[in-house]
Design an enzyme around this catalytic site. Structure first.
Site, PDB file in Angstrom:
ATOM      1  NE  ARG A  53       0.196   1.382   3.455  1.00 40.20           N
ATOM      2  CZ  ARG A  53       1.143   2.249   3.692  1.00 40.20           C
ATOM      3  NH1 ARG A  53       2.414   1.875   3.779  1.00 40.20           N
ATOM      4  NH2 ARG A  53       0.894   3.530   3.836  1.00 40.20           N
ATOM      5  N   GLY A  54       0.266   2.402  -0.095  1.00 40.87           N
ATOM      6  CA  GLY A  54       1.045   3.621  -0.285  1.00 40.87           C
ATOM      7  C   GLY A  54       1.127   3.894  -1.785  1.00 40.87           C
ATOM      8  CB  ALA A  55       0.323   6.927  -3.751  1.00 40.02           C
ATOM      9  NE  ARG A  90      -6.128   0.860  -1.526  1.00 38.77           N
ATOM     10  CZ  ARG A  90      -5.477   1.427  -0.506  1.00 38.77           C
ATOM     11  NH1 ARG A  90      -4.185   1.188  -0.341  1.00 38.77           N
ATOM     12  NH2 ARG A  90      -6.099   2.227   0.341  1.00 38.77           N
ATOM     13  CD  GLN A 202      -3.018   2.871   6.921  1.00 44.32           C
ATOM     14  OE1 GLN A 202      -3.576   3.304   7.929  1.00 44.32           O
ATOM     15  NE2 GLN A 202      -3.650   2.737   5.775  1.00 44.32           N
ATOM     16  CG  ASP A 243      -3.000   8.109  -1.191  1.00 43.16           C
ATOM     17  OD1 ASP A 243      -2.956   8.706  -0.102  1.00 43.16           O
ATOM     18  OD2 ASP A 243      -2.600   6.943  -1.371  1.00 43.16           O
ATOM     19  CG  ASN A 253      -2.050  11.706   2.715  1.00 44.65           C
ATOM     20  OD1 ASN A 253      -1.576  10.784   2.068  1.00 44.65           O
ATOM     21  ND2 ASN A 253      -1.691  11.941   3.961  1.00 44.65           N
ATOM     22  CE  LYS A 254      -5.037   5.854   4.477  1.00 44.05           C
ATOM     23  NZ  LYS A 254      -6.053   5.000   3.788  1.00 44.05           N
TER      24      LYS A 254
HETATM   25  O1  MRU Z   1      -4.417   3.374   2.319  1.00 43.29           O
HETATM   26  P1  MRU Z   1      -2.929   3.523   2.202  1.00 43.29           P
HETATM   27  O2  MRU Z   1      -2.181   2.954   3.349  1.00 43.29           O
HETATM   28  O3  MRU Z   1      -2.425   3.018   0.864  1.00 43.29           O
HETATM   29  O4  MRU Z   1      -2.713   5.078   2.215  1.00 43.29           O
HETATM   30  C1  MRU Z   1      -1.417   5.600   2.164  1.00 43.29           C
HETATM   31  C2  MRU Z   1      -1.361   7.062   2.276  1.00 43.29           C
HETATM   32  O5  MRU Z   1      -2.361   7.730   2.408  1.00 43.29           O
HETATM   33  C3  MRU Z   1      -0.016   7.705   2.112  1.00 43.29           C
HETATM   34  O6  MRU Z   1       0.062   8.866   2.869  1.00 43.29           O
HETATM   35  C4  MRU Z   1       0.191   8.066   0.644  1.00 43.29           C
HETATM   36  O7  MRU Z   1      -0.059   6.952  -0.176  1.00 43.29           O
HETATM   37  C5  MRU Z   1       1.544   8.570   0.378  1.00 43.29           C
HETATM   38  S1  MRU Z   1       2.730   7.276   0.490  1.00 43.29           S
HETATM   39  C6  MRU Z   1       4.259   7.858   0.107  1.00 43.29           C
END
Ligand code: MRU
Length: 375
Positions: A53-55, A90, A202, A243, A253-254
């Site tokens: 996970r993470g963009a 996603r 996270q 994201d 973002n999250k």
């Molecule tokens: O749902 P996730 O864990 O994939 O969300 C991740 C985030 O929101 C991060 O802040 C974002 O992807 C940036 S990661 C460098």
């Protein structure tokens, strides 16, 4: 980054076969476990279930998934179907679409028997570029940290971050955490307030694990604590990831990032987003109206996992069985709440002209597939 003295990336291609290796992020911080992905479906599930996970990491994983698809069947129809499958895994992180757009047109240009080999080298390149990009983000963000730290007379600079935008969310280095790793390595005293980041935690599970492994002082806080800490002068700087960021500088973002930005604005705390240009969606102007927000299963909210006193991983329910729950996974922080956007090319104000100054090749507006152009 190092895990128990060994260098790791969050994803890598097998040296010999058509296989991908990842760190299973669903079992951290309790276990460090690797997982092998052999097929397109393995990659799609790993993205959907947040094994990765993470963009930026989702983008790299999608590239690897398309490589595995090309290795199984390189015909046009199969690759187009693979693209659709991966895109559906996603919806919010635009890096996924970006990676597929980097790859698929180039694959379709070469004859099918050559496609798996070309796909492998593009996927490898996307992974390697991600590492260099995030390292450059770290160098630019370090300048911000060093400047703020100058006013602290040797006291640690208190940085608040939300979710995990560390090396686990990318191929290596991270985005928001990259400048923090670099500052710590350069001998600048930093202390990180780590938002736990409900519902999937996270921050508490992954960011805290990364910072502890790197020896960076940090404290996990409840998501609701940030505003209070800011009112009491205990936060000098916020850095988050993204994201999807619009061409006008709105930062998605999250979930919960927006509330932190509001509190930062009210308390004159600088609020930065650190992101690679692959996270900028040049087709979107208004983040609140146009960015699709992923709705995740309610169970992520109603249940929680942790270790009991015997160190056994246990999952428990938190809410009354009869209570419904909603789980929007991201929110959008409007550009007027963002002090700056840290990219691999430097730092821009959160505005269209400033982003275009850094990325002049994006001057021309992109036309969305299927949109009707006016004469
Ligand atoms: O749902 P996730 O864990 O994939 O969300 C991740 C985030 O929101 C991060 O802040 C974002 O992807 C940036 S990661 C460098």
């Amino acid at each position: 980054m190092q895990v128990n003295g060994e260098p790791y990336r969050a994803i890598w291609l097998d040296h010999e076969g058509a296989k991908i290796h990842v760190i299973n992020q669903t079992v951290l911080p309790f276990r460090f476990e690797l997982q092998t992905l052999d097929t397109l479906s393995d990659v799609t599930l790993a993205i959907r279930d947040m094994v990765v996970r993470g963009a930026p990491l989702i983008g790299a994983a999608a590239a690897c998934g398309l490589y595995l698809a090309a290795d199984t069947n390189p015909e046009d129809d199969h690759l187009q179907q693979a693209r659709r499958e991966l895109l559906g895994a996603r919806p919010t992180a635009v890096n996924l679409r970006w990676a597929l757009d980097q790859m698929l047109p180039r694959l379709l240009e070469v004859p099918p028997p050559s496609r798996a080999g070309v796909a492998r080298s593009i996927a490898q390149q996307i992974c390697d570029d991600d590492v260099a990009t995030n390292s450059a983000i770290g160098d630019h963000g370090l300048v911000v940290i060093a400047e703020k730290a100058r006013h602290k007379n040797g006291e640690p600079l208190n940085i608040l971050t939300h979710c995990n935008a560390g090396w686990l969310a990318t191929v290596d280095w991270g985005t928001a955490l990259s400048p923090i790793f670099k500052a710590h390595d350069a001998g600048i005293a930093v202390h990180v307030w780590v938002d736990e980041t409900r519902p999937r935690n996270q921050g508490a599970s992954l960011t805290a694990w990364e910072l502890a492994a790197h020896g960076i002082p940090h404290t996990v806080i409840a998501d609701n604590a940030g505003g209070h800490l800011m009112q009491h002068g205990q936060v000098d700087l916020c850095i988050v990831g993204s994201d999807r960021t619009t061409r006008t500088g709105d930062v998605c973002n999250k979930i919960g990032t927006y509330l932190k930005a509001l509190a930062a604005h009210d308390n004159d705390v600088p609020f930065y987003a650190a992101l690679p240009s692959s996270t900028i969606d040049w087709t979107v102007h208004n983040g609140v109206k146009e960015i699709p927000i992923e709705e995740r299963p309610a169970e992520e909210l109603t249940h929680i996992s942790g270790v009991d006193t015997d160190n056994r991983v246990t999952r428990i329910r938190l809410t009354p069985e009869a209570s419904p729950a909603a789980n929007p996974a991201f929110d959008v922080t409007p550009r007027h709440l963002v002090s700056g956007i840290i990219t691999e090319r430097g730092i821009a104000l959160a505005s269209e002209p400033a982003l275009l100054d850094l990325f002049p090749e994006q001057q021309a507006e992109r036309v969305l597939p299927g949109s009707i152009s006016t004469p």
